[in-house]
Each structure stands twice: as structure tokens, then as C-alpha cells.
Design an enzyme around this catalytic site. Structure first.
Site, PDB file in Angstrom:
ATOM      1  N   LYS A 133     -38.937 -27.768 -21.003  1.00 49.58           N
ATOM      2  CA  LYS A 133     -37.764 -28.107 -21.697  1.00 49.58           C
ATOM      3  C   LYS A 133     -37.767 -29.738 -21.758  1.00 49.58           C
ATOM      4  O   LYS A 133     -37.545 -30.374 -20.655  1.00 49.58           O
ATOM      5  CB  LYS A 133     -36.611 -27.479 -21.112  1.00 49.58           C
ATOM      6  CG  LYS A 133     -35.363 -28.023 -22.011  1.00 49.58           C
ATOM      7  CD  LYS A 133     -34.067 -27.181 -21.221  1.00 49.58           C
ATOM      8  CE  LYS A 133     -32.750 -27.337 -21.919  1.00 49.58           C
ATOM      9  NZ  LYS A 133     -31.679 -26.689 -21.322  1.00 49.58           N
TER      10      LYS A 133
ATOM     11  N   GLY B 137     -38.565 -23.398 -28.981  1.00 46.79           N
ATOM     12  CA  GLY B 137     -36.926 -23.427 -29.492  1.00 46.79           C
ATOM     13  C   GLY B 137     -36.561 -24.527 -29.327  1.00 46.79           C
ATOM     14  O   GLY B 137     -36.976 -25.584 -28.884  1.00 46.79           O
TER      15      GLY B 137
ATOM     16  N   GLY C 108     -32.704 -26.837 -28.855  1.00 44.98           N
ATOM     17  CA  GLY C 108     -31.202 -26.797 -28.718  1.00 44.98           C
ATOM     18  C   GLY C 108     -30.796 -28.126 -28.826  1.00 44.98           C
ATOM     19  O   GLY C 108     -31.048 -29.082 -29.459  1.00 44.98           O
TER      20      GLY C 108
ATOM     21  N   ASP D  86     -22.329 -20.513 -20.488  1.00 41.80           N
ATOM     22  CA  ASP D  86     -22.895 -20.278 -21.783  1.00 41.80           C
ATOM     23  C   ASP D  86     -23.834 -19.069 -21.791  1.00 41.80           C
ATOM     24  O   ASP D  86     -24.862 -19.071 -22.320  1.00 41.80           O
ATOM     25  CB  ASP D  86     -23.786 -21.752 -22.169  1.00 41.80           C
ATOM     26  CG  ASP D  86     -24.016 -21.792 -23.766  1.00 41.80           C
ATOM     27  OD1 ASP D  86     -22.984 -21.081 -24.562  1.00 41.80           O
ATOM     28  OD2 ASP D  86     -24.757 -22.459 -24.172  1.00 41.80           O
TER      29      ASP D  86
END
Length: 972
Positions: free
Chosen positions: A689, A667, A669, A795
Site C-alpha cells: 500500500k 486497488g 483508495g 470503516d
């Protein structure tokens, strides 16, 4: 003779017509007024004179014309306590020029008959309780110059496009209503418009370009809406009379024009209006207020910041506020060249780096200077002492270093000074004692040394708080502390203070919070503490206090929390503690007191089980704060890595992700990319990440995630394995966080995509969604109520909720999470300011658009939206939600009988009972359970924070719903 007769007859006919007109006007206007009175149910007595014993032209509030003495030209009943409705007969006052019914309690619709009036120039229905849409036929009132309908929360619907057909309109005030939809482009057609206020509504879409072409527009207020898109270039780049520009708390984005305040092209400067200009003509020459707070506007380099250079031409500028955006890069030195008339300069909650301009003192008229919550470095300029008109100075939560300049003592008008959360060094300047109007002083969480100056303790003006906590201050606490007779909070925690606590501290009689933990205080607890009758929190933990606990501590009426752990106290525990009706938490652990089990159980029974946990959290929190106070901001995350987590070299991450291969991307971001990888000789599959260090705000995100995750340990939170703060093979900064791998990806994918999941399933069943919902509420409940200090996720949404091999949820992505440190909570409590929270559109709580303080209720709002989305399959940003319709109201309208119609039909693919029309018993029970979940989502996502459920109540409710469903299935 016949000619004379004809003339006489004509004269008589004219007189008859005039009399008839006057009589009809008399009867018509009087009848309209009496009809208006008939609809008024209560008033202050203003309508007592409205009876037929006197001429209606003499009735209070009524004015008749001079040319037409029997016609009503003005009706003014403002602030007269009117209740009831507005009669449609008001439209029969055909000569009416001005109607003022403001500041009453009128309800009902705005009569469409107002559109039949042809002469009115001013209408004021503001500050009532009207509950209708704005009539579209109001555009027929072509003489309208001023229209005021603000502060009618029931006024809804859209702004009628026909309003652009009112050529004479100069003032349109519709703020603080419930208007939805977009701003009609026709607003740009009103060429004489000077004031436009649509703030505090629910408008969306972009700002019409045509508005910027109006040279007469002076006031533009669009704040607290959902407006998006770019600011129209014409709005800020055309010459105009604009002096008040307030568009805060929207979703506007992009860069500001570099010629914001620059001169017109040279060919236009030669002869405008018969004048000869020798210099550039400012585009916004009248600009006084420019407020853009809490949008998504940005600046990343020197060129993007050129709008500040151009604003130096605006000599009348008084307020410049751009906080809560995405401004990054270095603060331009030209900031100090803005007009000396500037009174407010605010840039909080951005990503601004560099130093504070050394000539900031040139802005001699500044009353409010706010640079908080950025990443500014360097020293506080000496020239700051020239800001002698300043009332508020906020520099907290940056990376400022060096000494506090002694010149700060020249700011004798200062009321609030907050420089907490930096890396300031040296001693506290005694010159601060010159600030005799100071009501709040916060220098906490720095690296200040030396003793506490007596001069500060002489400031009797401090009425809010004095915080010097988490520094390196040493020596005894001066007896002059007793001169602080007015503050509500005194915080000295986390220093190296020693000696005895002076008895004079009992003179601080209005103290509500006193924290002196994590020091080296010795001797006994002064009995004079009893004098602080309003004390609610007293923390003396982690010192070297001895002797017995004064029995009169237990008689402090409002005491709720008492922390005396980790001292050398002895003797008996006062019996009165066991009878206290206010004490919520009492921690006496790690002392020489008898019967410690009993001492930990004498708080109120409902919270007694939490005491041991609280004790551990307080102790653990103090260790981290000690680390924070001695460590620059840039090093906190790195030291956390070295002290708390195993170090993983960059080369291992490079190898484990196949050189960050695209085939391993899970993914992406805003701040980085997540890769699938392996560690420890390919034995462990992980998620890595990797932060994009070139992206503005990425370091802040890395830091926030490290700070939050180092504090949490819960089965429903994504587990952090290790971190990497190093350099890559190009010698550039490299930061990454390694998490446990979630085999089933994000919840968002399962809700909105039909992909092959585990065991051949293509979507989530109803039972699985209930289990996932329970995991989510458990995670949030732990963050809010199980962590000390609390953590706000900020979030929460399905894409940040991950599913493991067993399809159980793990909440992740703490990149913008906020840890509510003591200093943060304290500042919010007294100032009401926000701390630059950002979230995702559709999930972010509406109060962040209203400037309210950060709180756990914002996560509750996001939870409510997420729950509704999970069980309906509808995203809050779906195209169907527009024109005032939201996911919240979509779900609310379906309760209780149509809930199955809005449910995600994919839930029933794995539940044969639901698809069997004969199994009405199970369908009924499932409908009840689904209704309960949707109802919970609605209660959590209400507009007003105070109306939302608490997180603990939401958790209990969700568990009850799930458990009831399980029991129903078993019983069946």
C-alpha cells in the site's frame, strides 16, 4: 308607503341572516370544540370548563373574535398534558386564526381537515407524538405565516411540494421528525420565508438552489440529515438577511465561496435604498452563526481558505464552526482578524497544518476555542493570554511544540483546558494556578519536564479530571495533592515521579479513578486510600512500592479494577479480595507475594481467565505510551518501524512492484494505491500500500494504520509484514505498508461480481458466507475486547474485508481506525464530543451525524449492514434504497416469512439441496439459519446505539448460527 315596507322587509331579512349566521356559527364552533374534547383521553383539567353551562367563548384556551363574537379565532391548549388524538372536527373552526396544541402527548394523524381552513395564520403542533405525514392540502391555507410541527418523531413521509404554494409563509419548523425524501425545490418559491428548520430528519439529495435567492431568509437549519452535493453558491453569495446558518452533520462537499462575506460589485454600491455606501456592503452582513461541522467540505491551499478573509467583513459573527470536514493546508493568519464579537471558533477533526496565528489574542470575546485533532505545529502563541473571556480551550491531538506560555494564567474564566497529545516541552507554568474556575485540566502525552507545581494542586475548582500523565515530570508528588478534594479522576501515569506517595492523597475523597502507574514511587501504599470511598479504578503498577497491601483496600465499596503489578510488595494478600462483589480485575503479578496463582484468580470467576492477558496488555501498552510521550507525532510511526518491524528499503519496493507498474495495481483508495509485489528475491508475494503523500490526510492515515496494526495479532486481521518510511528517487517523501497477499481479493468483489474464483466457483456459497461472517465478528471482537486500549475500525465494509487462499476472511484497512487511548476515552466520557470519525456512506453509524461520542457500537452498526449485504447481495447504496427505504428496513420487512425472497440467489448455485424442491427439510433449516443471520444484522444496525447488540454477544450469536447449520448438514 310600499317603498317603506320594502325597506323594512329588507332590513328584517338582513337581521334574520345575521342571526342565522351567528346561530350557525355558535352551533358549528361549539360542536367542533366538543368533538375535539371527545377525542382527548386525558388532560390537566383545562377542559373541565368545556361544558354547555357556559358560553364556549369563555372556555379555557378559547378566544372568540371581536367582529364575529361567536366565532372561534384562537385555540391555545399548549402544555396542558393532553393525550389522545386531534379530531378532524378542528377543520370546522372556519374563522380560526391561531391553533396551538404544542407540548402535549397527542398521537395519531394530523387531520387533513386542517387544509380546509382558509384564515389561519399560525399553527403549532410541535412537541407531541403525532404519527402521520404532513397533509399536502395544507397548502390551501394560503394565509399561513407560521407553521410549527417540530419534535414529532412519528411525523414521516416527505415534505409536500405544495407547501411552496403558500406565499405568506414566513416560518417553517419541521425539525426532529422522521421526514424522508428530498427538500422540494418549491421551497425556493416562498419569497417571504424568514426561518426554515428541517434539522434532525432523514432528508437526502441537494439543497434547492432557489432557497439562496430569498433575501429575507434569516435562519436556515438543516443539520443532522443526509443532504449531499455542493452548497448552493446563491445561498452564500447573495445579499440576504441570513444570520443563523446551521447545516452540520450532512454529506455536503466542495469548497466554500471565496466571497462568502465580501462586498457586492462596485456598481451596486453606489445607491442602494437611497443610501450612499463608502465601503463594500457585506453579502452576509447580519451573519451571526455559521456552523458546517461534520460534512465533507474542503480546503487545500491559500486560495481555498479565502472565505476566512471574506468573513472578516461580518462584524456580527459570533460562532464559526467548521470541524469534522476535510479542511487541510495552513490555517490563514486572517483568522485573527475576524470580528472581536466572535465567541466560538471551532476547527476540530480536520487536517489543518501550519501554526496558530500569532495574533489569535485579538479575538478578545472568544468563549470557546477548539483546534483539536489537526496537525498544527509550532508554539502556542503568547497572545493567547488575551482571551480572558475564554471558558473552553481545546488544543489536543496536534503537533504543537515549545513551552506553554505563562500568559495562559490570564484566562481566569477558563473552565476546561486540554492540550494533551502534543509535543509541548519545558515546565508546567505555575500561573495555571490562577485559573480558579478550572474544572478539567489535561496536559497528558507531551514532553513536559520539571516538578508538578504546587499551584496546580491548589486548584480546588477541578471537579472533573486532572491529567498530567505520560510526560517527563520528576521529583516527589507534593503533599499539596491533598488539596484536590473535588476531582473525579487524577492521572499521573507514565512520568518519572519518585519518593513516597503522600498520605494526604486520602483527602481526595471523591476520586473515582486514580492512575499513578509507570513511575518510580517508593515506600508503602498509604492506608489513607481507604478514605476514597468512591474509587473504582486504582493503578499503581510498575513502580517500586514495598511493604504489604493495606487490608482496607479490599473494603473500598465500589473498587472494580486494582493494578499493583511490577512492584516489590510482600506479605499476605487480604482475604477480603476473594469476597468482593464488585472487583472485576486484580493484578498483583510480579511482586513478592505468596501463592501468585491464587492471587491471580481471586477476581470474579467470570473474568478470572482474562487477568493474565490483561496484565500483559497493560504492560505492553505502558511501553508504547512511554514511546509516545517522548516522541513527536511525526516520528511515532517511524520509530515503530525501526523498533518493531524489519526495514525495507525504497529500492526493494520499487523493484518488487516493477516500478509501480499499472499491471500490478490491486486497488486504489483515497490515500493511495495497493500494488502486487514480491520481496526477498521474488520469493514472497505481498500487497504494498503506497500512500499518496500529496493527498491531504494521507500521513494521518499512514500513522493511524501503523499505530493500529502494531498492536494487533489475530488470525482474522490482515498481517502487516513491514513498512517503509523513506524518500523516493525524486527526493520526495515516501511511505508504504507491506501486507500479506490475499489471493482472492476483497469480499465486495465476490458479493457483487461474477468472476472466476477458486475451483471454478463463480460466487460464495451459503456455507462460505457463514464462515466469513464468523471471521469478521471474531476480528471485531478482538479489536474491541481483546485489545487494551480498544481499537475502533471505523470503516468496516466488504471492500475492506479480504479473502485468503482458503476463502477465509481477513479484516484490513485501518487507515481511519481510532485507538482509544486513556486520554481519548477520558475526554469523551466527560465532554461527549466526537473525535472526527469518518467512514463510508451506507456503513457509517447514524450517531456520527448527531454529534455523539465515538464508541465500539459504531463498528457494530457497520457489521450489521455488512452481514445483511453479504446474504442479500444488496449494497446499502443501491439505487433501490431511497425515499426512506434503507437496507436495514428492507431486510427487516422480509422477516420472517420472506427471507428467502431477499436472499442472494447466487448462494444456492453450489448447494444442490436448496435447488431441489423435494428437500423441504433442508430448505426449512436453511431458511431458519438465514433468518437468524438477517435478524442478527438487523439487531446490530438499529438506529439507536443503546439498542444494538454488544460485540461479544454478536460474536457468540454468529458462532451459534454457523455451528447449528454445520450440525444440521451433518445430521442430514
Amino acid at each position: 308607503m310600499p317603498l317603506v315596507r320594502i325597506r323594512c322587509l329588507l332590513l328584517l331579512l338582513q337581521l334574520l341572516l345575521l342571526f342565522s349566521s351567528a346561530w350557525m356559527g355558535h352551533g358549528g364552533d361549539e360542536g367542533a370544540l366538543l368533538a375535539f374534547k371527545a377525542k382527548i383521553s386525558h388532560h390537566s383539567g383545562v377542559l373541565d370548563s368545556w361544558n354547555q353551562s357556559t358560553s364556549y367563548c369563555s372556555w379555557e384556551g378559547v378566544t372568540c373574535g371581536k367582529r364575529h363574537p361567536w366565532r372561534v379565532v384562537a385555540l391555545d391548549l399548549s402544555a396542558q398534558g393532553l393525550t389522545g388524538t386531534i379530531s378532524p372536527a378542528i377543520g370546522n373552526l372556519t374563522f380560526l386564526l391561531s391553533l396551538n396544541l404544542s407540548t402535549n402527548a397527542l398521537q395519531g394523524d394530523i387531520p387533513t381537515s386542517i387544509g380546509s381552513l382558509r384564515r389561519p395564520q399560525r399553527i403549532d403542533l410541535s412537541e407531541n407524538m403525532l404519527t402521520s405525514v404532513i397533509p399536502s392540502n395544507i397548502s390551501r391555507c394560503i394565509s399561513f405565516r407560521e407553521m410549527y410541527m417540530y419534535s414529532n418523531m412519528g411525523v414521516q413521509g416527505t415534505i409536500p411540494p405544495e407547501i411552496g404554494d403558500m406565499p405568506s409563509l414566513s416560518v417553517l419548523m419541521l425539525f426532529n421528525c422522521s421526514i424522508t425524501g428530498t427538500m422540494p425545490p418549491s421551497l425556493g418559491n416562498i419569497s417571504r420565508l424568514t426561518k426554515l428548520s428541517l434539522s434532525m430528519n432523514y432528508l437526502e439529495g441537494s439543497i434547492p438552489v432557489g432557497i439562496g435567492n430569498n433575501p429575507y431568509l434569516a435562519v436556515l437549519q438543516l443539520s443532522v440529515n443526509n443532504l449531499s452535493g455542493l452548497l448552493p453558491p446563491s445561498l452564500l453569495s447573495n445579499p440576504s438577511s441570513l444570520y443563523y446558518f446551521y447545516v452540520a452533520e450532512n454529506k455536503l462537499h466542495g469548497r466554500l465561496p471565496s466571497d462568502l462575506g465580501n462586498g457586492l460589485p462596485s456598481m451596486l454600491q453606489m445607491g442602494i435604498g437611497g443610501n450612499q455606501f463608502t465601503g463594500p456592503l457585506p453579502l452576509l452582513q447580519d451573519l451571526q452563526v455559521f456552523v458546517l461541522d461534520y460534512n465533507m467540505c474542503e480546503a487545500n491551499n491559500e486560495q481555498d481558505w479565502e472565505f476566512i478573509d471574506s468573513l472578516t467583513n461580518c462584524s456580527r459573527l459570533q460562532m464559526l464552526s467548521i470541524g469534522g470536514n476535510q479542511f487541510a493546508g495552513k490555517l490563514p493568519s486572517s483568522l485573527a482578524n475576524l470580528t472581536s464579537n466572535l465567541q466560538w471558533l471551532r476547527t476540530p477533526s480536520n487536517y489543518i497544518s501550519g501554526v496558530i496565528p500569532s495574533d489569535i489574542g485579538n479575538l478578545a470575546s472568544l468563549a470557546n476555542l477548539d483546534f483539536d485533532d489537526n496537525i498544527l505545529t509550532g508554539a502556542i502563541p503568547e497572545s493567547i493570554g488575551k482571551l480572558t473571556q475564554s471558558i473552553q480551550l481545546y488544543l489536543y491531538s496536534n503537533n504543537l511544540s515549545g513551552r506553554i506560555p505563562s500568559s495562559i494564567g490570564n484566562l481566569t474564566a477558563l473552565s476546561e483546558l486540554n492540550a494533551s497529545g502534543n509535543s509541548l516541552e519545558g515546565s508546567i507554568p505555575p500561573s495555571i494556578g490562577n485559573l480558579r474556575k478550572l474544572s478539567a485540566l489535561d496536559l497528558s502525552s507531551n514532553k513536559l519536564t520539571g516538578v508538578i507545581p504546587n499551584e496546580i494542586l491548589e486548584l480546588s475548582s477541578i471537579t472533573i479530571f486532572l491529567s498530567l500523565s505520560y510526560n517527563l515530570l520528576e521529583g516527589p508528588l507534593p503533599s499539596e495533592v491533598g488539596n484536590l478534594v473535588n476531582p473525579k479522576q487524577l492521572s499521573l501515569s507514565g512520568n518519572k515521579l519518585s519518593g513516597e506517595i503522600p498520605d494526604t492523597i486520602g483527602n481526595c475523597r471523591v476520586l473515582e479513578i486514580l492512575t499513578m502507574d509507570d513511575n518510580s514511587f517508593q515506600g508503602s501504599i498509604p492506608a489513607t486510600f481507604r478514605n476514597m470511598a468512591g474509587l473504582t479504578i486504582l493503578n499503581l503498577a510498575n513502580n517500586q512500592l514495598n511493604g504489604s497491601i493495606p487490608s482496607n483496600l479490599a473494603t473500598i465499596t465500589y473498587l472494580q479494577e486494582l493494578y499493583l503489578a511490577h512492584n516489590n510488595l510482600s506479605g499476605v494478600i487480604p482475604e477480603l479480595f476473594g469476597n468482593s462483589t464488585t472487583l472485576l480485575c486484580l493484578d498483583l503479578s510480579f511482586n513478592n507475594l505468596p501463592d501468585m496463582t491464587r492471587s491471580l484468580m481471586i477476581a470474579i470467576p467470570t473474568v478470572a481467565a482474562l487477568l493474565l492477558i490483561l496484565s500483559g496488555l497493560v504492560w505492553a501498552g505502558s511501553l508504547y505510551r512511554k514511546l509516545l510521550k517522548t516522541t513527536p507525532k511525526e516520528e511515532v510511526a517511524a520509530q515503530f518501524i525501526e523498533r518493531e518491524l524489519p526495514i525495507v528499503p525504497y529500492k526493494d519496493i520499487l523493484k518488487g512492484t516493477d516500478g509501480f507498474s499499472e499491471s500490478n495495481v490491486l486497488g486504489q483508495g483515497r490515500y493511495g494505491t495497493v500494488y502486487r509485489g514480491t520481496l526477498e528475491n521474488e520469493a514472497t508475494v505481498v500487497a504494498v500500500k503506497v500512500f499518496n503523500v500529496r493527498q491531504s490526510g494521507s500521513y494521518k492515515s499512514f500513522q493511524a494504520e501503523c499505530e493500529a496494526l502494531r498492536r494487533v495479532r489475530h488470525r482474522c486481521l490482515v498481517k502487516i509484514i513491514t513498512c517503509c518510511s523513506s524518500v523516493n528517487h525524486h527526493g520526495q517523501d515516501f511511505r508504504a505498508i507491506v501486507f500479506e497477499f490475499m489471493a482472492n481479493g476483497s469480499l465486495d468483489r465476490w458479493i457483487h461480481s461474477n468472476f472466476e474464483g477458486q475451483n471454478g466457483q463463480i460466487t460464495l456459497s451459503f456455507s462460505q458466507r457463514l464462515d466469513i461472517a464468523v471471521d469478521i465478528v471474531d476480528a471485531l471482537d478482538y479489536l474491541h475486547n481483546g485489545c487494551k486500549p480498544p481499537i475502533i475500525h471505523c470503516d468496516l465494509k466488504p471492500s475492506n474485508i479480504l479473502l485468503n487462499q482458503d476463502m477465509r476472511a481477513r479484516v484490513g484497512d485501518f487507515g481511519i481506525a481510532k485507538v482509544l487511548h486513556e486520554a481519548t476515552i477520558k475526554y469523551l466520557a466527560y465532554s461527549g464530543s466526537t473525535i472526527g470519525i469518518r467512514g463510508s456512506i451506507g456503513y457509517i453509524a447514524p450517531e456520527y451525524g448527531e454529534g455523539l461520542a465515538v464508541s465500539t457500537s459504531s463498528d457494530v452498526f457497520s457489521l450489521g449492514i455488512t452481514l445483511i449485504e453479504m446474504f442479500t447481495g444488496k449494497s446499502p447504496t443501491d439505487d433501490m434504497f431511497r425515499d426512506g427505504v434503507s437496507l436495514h428496513f428492507y431486510a427487516k420487512a422480509a422477516l420472517p416469512y420472506k427471507v428467502m425472497e431477499i436472499a442472494d440467489s447466487n448462494m444456492w448455485l453450489h448447494d444442490g439441496a436448496i435447488s431441489n424442491d423435494n428437500d423441504t427439510w433442508h430448505i426449512t433449516r436453511t431458511r431458519e439459519c438465514l433468518s437468524a443471520v438477517i435478524q442478527l444484522g438487523i439487531l446490530c444496525s438499529t438506529q439507536l446505539p443503546k439498542e444494538r447488540m454488544s460485540m461479544s454477544d454478536a460474536t457468540a450469536k454468529m458462532h451459534a448460527i454457523r455451528d447449528k447449520y454445520i450440525c444440521t448438514k451433518k445430521s442430514k
